[in-house]
Enzyme design. Structure first.
Site, PDB file in Angstrom:
ATOM      1  N   LYS A 102     -11.234 -16.120  55.768  1.00 32.20           N
ATOM      2  CA  LYS A 102     -11.020 -14.722  55.373  1.00 32.20           C
ATOM      3  C   LYS A 102     -12.205 -13.900  55.829  1.00 32.20           C
ATOM      4  O   LYS A 102     -13.325 -14.419  55.945  1.00 32.20           O
ATOM      5  CB  LYS A 102     -10.891 -14.612  53.857  1.00 32.20           C
ATOM      6  CG  LYS A 102     -10.177 -13.353  53.407  1.00 32.20           C
ATOM      7  CD  LYS A 102      -8.685 -13.526  53.550  1.00 32.20           C
ATOM      8  CE  LYS A 102      -7.925 -12.337  53.063  1.00 32.20           C
ATOM      9  NZ  LYS A 102      -6.478 -12.651  53.000  1.00 32.20           N
TER      10      LYS A 102
HETATM   11  P1  NAD Z   1      -2.434  -2.334  52.030  1.00 34.34           P
HETATM   12  O1  NAD Z   1      -3.786  -1.803  52.311  1.00 34.34           O
HETATM   13  O2  NAD Z   1      -1.357  -2.161  53.012  1.00 34.34           O
HETATM   14  O3  NAD Z   1      -1.924  -1.717  50.631  1.00 34.34           O
HETATM   15  C1  NAD Z   1      -2.671  -1.811  49.464  1.00 34.34           C
HETATM   16  C2  NAD Z   1      -2.030  -0.964  48.384  1.00 34.34           C
HETATM   17  O4  NAD Z   1      -2.831  -1.061  47.198  1.00 34.34           O
HETATM   18  C3  NAD Z   1      -1.936   0.518  48.754  1.00 34.34           C
HETATM   19  O5  NAD Z   1      -0.743   1.049  48.228  1.00 34.34           O
HETATM   20  C4  NAD Z   1      -3.163   1.079  48.031  1.00 34.34           C
HETATM   21  O6  NAD Z   1      -3.033   2.473  47.747  1.00 34.34           O
HETATM   22  C5  NAD Z   1      -3.158   0.254  46.768  1.00 34.34           C
HETATM   23  N1  NAD Z   1      -4.466   0.248  46.090  1.00 34.34           N
HETATM   24  C6  NAD Z   1      -5.708   0.248  46.648  1.00 34.34           C
HETATM   25  N2  NAD Z   1      -6.642   0.321  45.682  1.00 34.34           N
HETATM   26  C7  NAD Z   1      -5.978   0.343  44.511  1.00 34.34           C
HETATM   27  C8  NAD Z   1      -6.378   0.425  43.158  1.00 34.34           C
HETATM   28  N3  NAD Z   1      -7.675   0.513  42.823  1.00 34.34           N
HETATM   29  N4  NAD Z   1      -5.413   0.414  42.212  1.00 34.34           N
HETATM   30  C9  NAD Z   1      -4.118   0.350  42.549  1.00 34.34           C
HETATM   31  N5  NAD Z   1      -3.666   0.294  43.804  1.00 34.34           N
HETATM   32  C10 NAD Z   1      -4.588   0.285  44.767  1.00 34.34           C
HETATM   33  O7  NAD Z   1      -2.663  -3.870  51.643  1.00 34.34           O
HETATM   34  P2  NAD Z   1      -1.594  -5.049  51.695  1.00 34.34           P
HETATM   35  O8  NAD Z   1      -1.678  -5.669  53.030  1.00 34.34           O
HETATM   36  O9  NAD Z   1      -0.287  -4.566  51.168  1.00 34.34           O
HETATM   37  O10 NAD Z   1      -2.262  -6.089  50.684  1.00 34.34           O
HETATM   38  C11 NAD Z   1      -2.034  -6.027  49.286  1.00 34.34           C
HETATM   39  C12 NAD Z   1      -2.360  -7.368  48.669  1.00 34.34           C
HETATM   40  O11 NAD Z   1      -1.538  -8.372  49.279  1.00 34.34           O
HETATM   41  C13 NAD Z   1      -3.794  -7.857  48.867  1.00 34.34           C
HETATM   42  O12 NAD Z   1      -4.161  -8.608  47.733  1.00 34.34           O
HETATM   43  C14 NAD Z   1      -3.692  -8.768  50.072  1.00 34.34           C
HETATM   44  O13 NAD Z   1      -4.710  -9.743  50.094  1.00 34.34           O
HETATM   45  C15 NAD Z   1      -2.344  -9.407  49.806  1.00 34.34           C
HETATM   46  N6  NAD Z   1      -1.705  -9.980  51.001  1.00 34.34           N
HETATM   47  C16 NAD Z   1      -1.424  -9.214  52.095  1.00 34.34           C
HETATM   48  C17 NAD Z   1      -0.793  -9.800  53.188  1.00 34.34           C
HETATM   49  C18 NAD Z   1      -0.388  -9.000  54.399  1.00 34.34           C
HETATM   50  O14 NAD Z   1       0.283  -9.570  55.283  1.00 34.34           O
HETATM   51  N7  NAD Z   1      -0.714  -7.725  54.496  1.00 34.34           N
HETATM   52  C19 NAD Z   1      -0.481 -11.159  53.178  1.00 34.34           C
HETATM   53  C20 NAD Z   1      -0.772 -11.913  52.042  1.00 34.34           C
HETATM   54  C21 NAD Z   1      -1.383 -11.305  50.959  1.00 34.34           C
END
Ligand code: NAD
Length: 411
Positions: A102
């Site tokens: 990561k």
């Molecule tokens: P992203 O940046 O696309 O979206 C994140 C979302 O969380 C946005 O809507 C943002 O406004 C919101 N956010 C940010 N700070 C916040 C807060 N303090 N309170 C509430 N909401 C808040 O990110 P993502 O890719 O959707 O990732 C989200 C989660 O999923 C993370 O934990 C990431 O590790 C996990 N994840 C993502 C992927 C991927 O393929 N993108 C894969 C596996 C896991």
């Protein structure tokens, strides 16, 4: 609680079932390599700014290390280390030939111009290009990063090592990405929700869902679930929660987001609430899909949803998990629930190595196949060993990594 301690507690619960000794636990838990670099760049107004970038490479006994790159103000080494370990178990649970890694940089991309984010990304690759690579460690998007950052990474890496699109996944489709990668994590969460509801003899039509986060994972999960006839009643982003008991008008919310720099702020078609209130809504299904550590010992007793599917990484702290478990809440853990993203990333990497691109239907079909196999296996272990789905997933992942480590030998 520190993020890595939380991961370790989940690890230990499963390691107890596997009767692993202390030496084996240490071998599997301690990351292979941790890199911390200085990222000094010139900002748009000409001033100098310095950031810290991290890459933690946790384990490579099953293949090259794989894991996202996170841009968020709260990123630190402990969090990156814990997320790297989660990637090791996750790639093993879905049986991909990868290890776990990561990366992250403590920046708020919303407060920076795109040119500044580009300079920071390229400088980060300047600093770590010699420890990543298609057969070493392959970054991908995570919170705060997307296809554009991945294209910059590919381009910057190629300046040192020549053309090699397989160094990073989650790239734009027109630049060696695959159709379906962007939706894959949310789609995977949705696929698992439908499987889990069916096992629990619940109907999608009678399931009201609240989703924290409306970014990559949250928004694609919302779309998939509403198409599968669940009623998505609440979503949120960094600007707060949006609730409509009759079901949200998702197409209008997607439009709003597109027109407002990716944010829901100002959307008037729903009641407003805080992110904390959203977690405690009276719904059948809760999907935390934003930050880690949002369900703790403090708020777990107030969670009403009987089913939680972890779209985000590490959204539930171990003490909170324990309380939810005692209340009979069924939790599908992150290392299975959000594995759709890394699975589609794997397809992208395979295609980059073969210089051959699949179509969207094939990506979706293969994704469904890989995720279904993993779900069945985790479900079976949880029944056989009478453990939670989280412990079952850890047992499956740790067992696979442990076997590969022993088979490969350590001298
Ligand atoms: P992203 O940046 O696309 O979206 C994140 C979302 O969380 C946005 O809507 C943002 O406004 C919101 N956010 C940010 N700070 C916040 C807060 N303090 N309170 C509430 N909401 C808040 O990110 P993502 O890719 O959707 O990732 C989200 C989660 O999923 C993370 O934990 C990431 O590790 C996990 N994840 C993502 C992927 C991927 O393929 N993108 C894969 C596996 C896991």
């Amino acid at each position: 609680m520190r993020a890595f301690d939380a991961t370790q507690m989940y690890f230990d619960r499963a390691a107890d079932h596997l009767e692993l000794n202390d030496n084996m636990r240490r071998l599997l838990l301690i990351p292979k390599r941790e890199v911390q670099v200085q990222i000094a760049v010139e900002m748009d107004k000409g001033e100098l700014a310095t950031f810290i970038g991290y890459r933690v490479q946790h384990n490579n006994s099953r293949g090259p290390m794989k894991g996202g790159l996170r841009y968020h103000p709260q990123v630190d080494l402990d969090e990156v280390r814990s997320l790297a370990a989660l990637m090791t178990w996750k790639t093993a649970v879905v049986n991909l030939p990868y290890g776990g890694a990561k990366g992250g940089i403590a920046i708020d991309p919303l407060r920076l111009s795109r040119r500044e984010v580009e300079r920071i990304t390229r400088k980060f690759i300047d600093e770590i290009h010699d420890v990543i690579g298609p057969d070493r460690d392959i970054p991908a998007p995570d919170m705060g990063t997307g296809a554009e950052e991945m294209a910059w990474i590919m381009n910057q890496y190629s300046k040192y090592h020549g053309f090699n699109p397989a160094v990073v996944t989650g790239k734009p489709v027109e630049m060696f990405g695959v159709p379906g990668r962007e939706e894959a994590t949310g789609r995977g969460v949705g696929i698992f929700v439908i499987k889990l509801l069916s096992r629990l003899k619940r109907k999608p039509q009678e399931t009201r869902a609240a989703i924290q986060g409306f970014g990559n994972v949250g928004s694609h999960t919302a779309k998939f679930l509403s198409e599968a006839e669940c009623k998505v009643v609440a979503v949120s982003d960094v600007t707060g929660g949006y609730y409509r008991p009759e079901g949200l008008d998702l197409p209008a919310m997607f439009r709003h987001k597109r027109e407002h720099r990716g944010l829901l702020e100002g959307y008037t078609g729903a009641e407003r609430m805080t992110n904390a209130e959203l977690l405690e809504l009276d719904v059948e299904l809760l999907i935390p899909a934003a930050l880690g550590g949002v369900i703790t010992e403090e708020n777990a007793p107030r969670i009403k949803a009987p089913v939680i599917v972890e779209g985000a990484n590490a959204p539930i702290e171990p003490q909170g998990d324990q309380i939810l478990d005692e209340h009979g809440v069924v939790i599908l853990p992150d290392i299975l629930a959000n594995a759709g993203g890394v699975t589609a990333s794997y397809f992208e990497w395979v295609q980059n190595q073969q210089h051959y691109q699949w179509g969207l239907n094939r990506v979706r079909q293969e994704l469904d196949h890989v995720l279904s196999e993993a779900f069945e296996r985790v479900w079976e272990i949880s029944i056989e060993r009478k453990v939670t789905l989280r412990t079952a997933a850890y047992i499956l992942g740790i067992n696979r990594v442990g076997r590969a480590t022993v088979l490969g030998g350590i001298t």
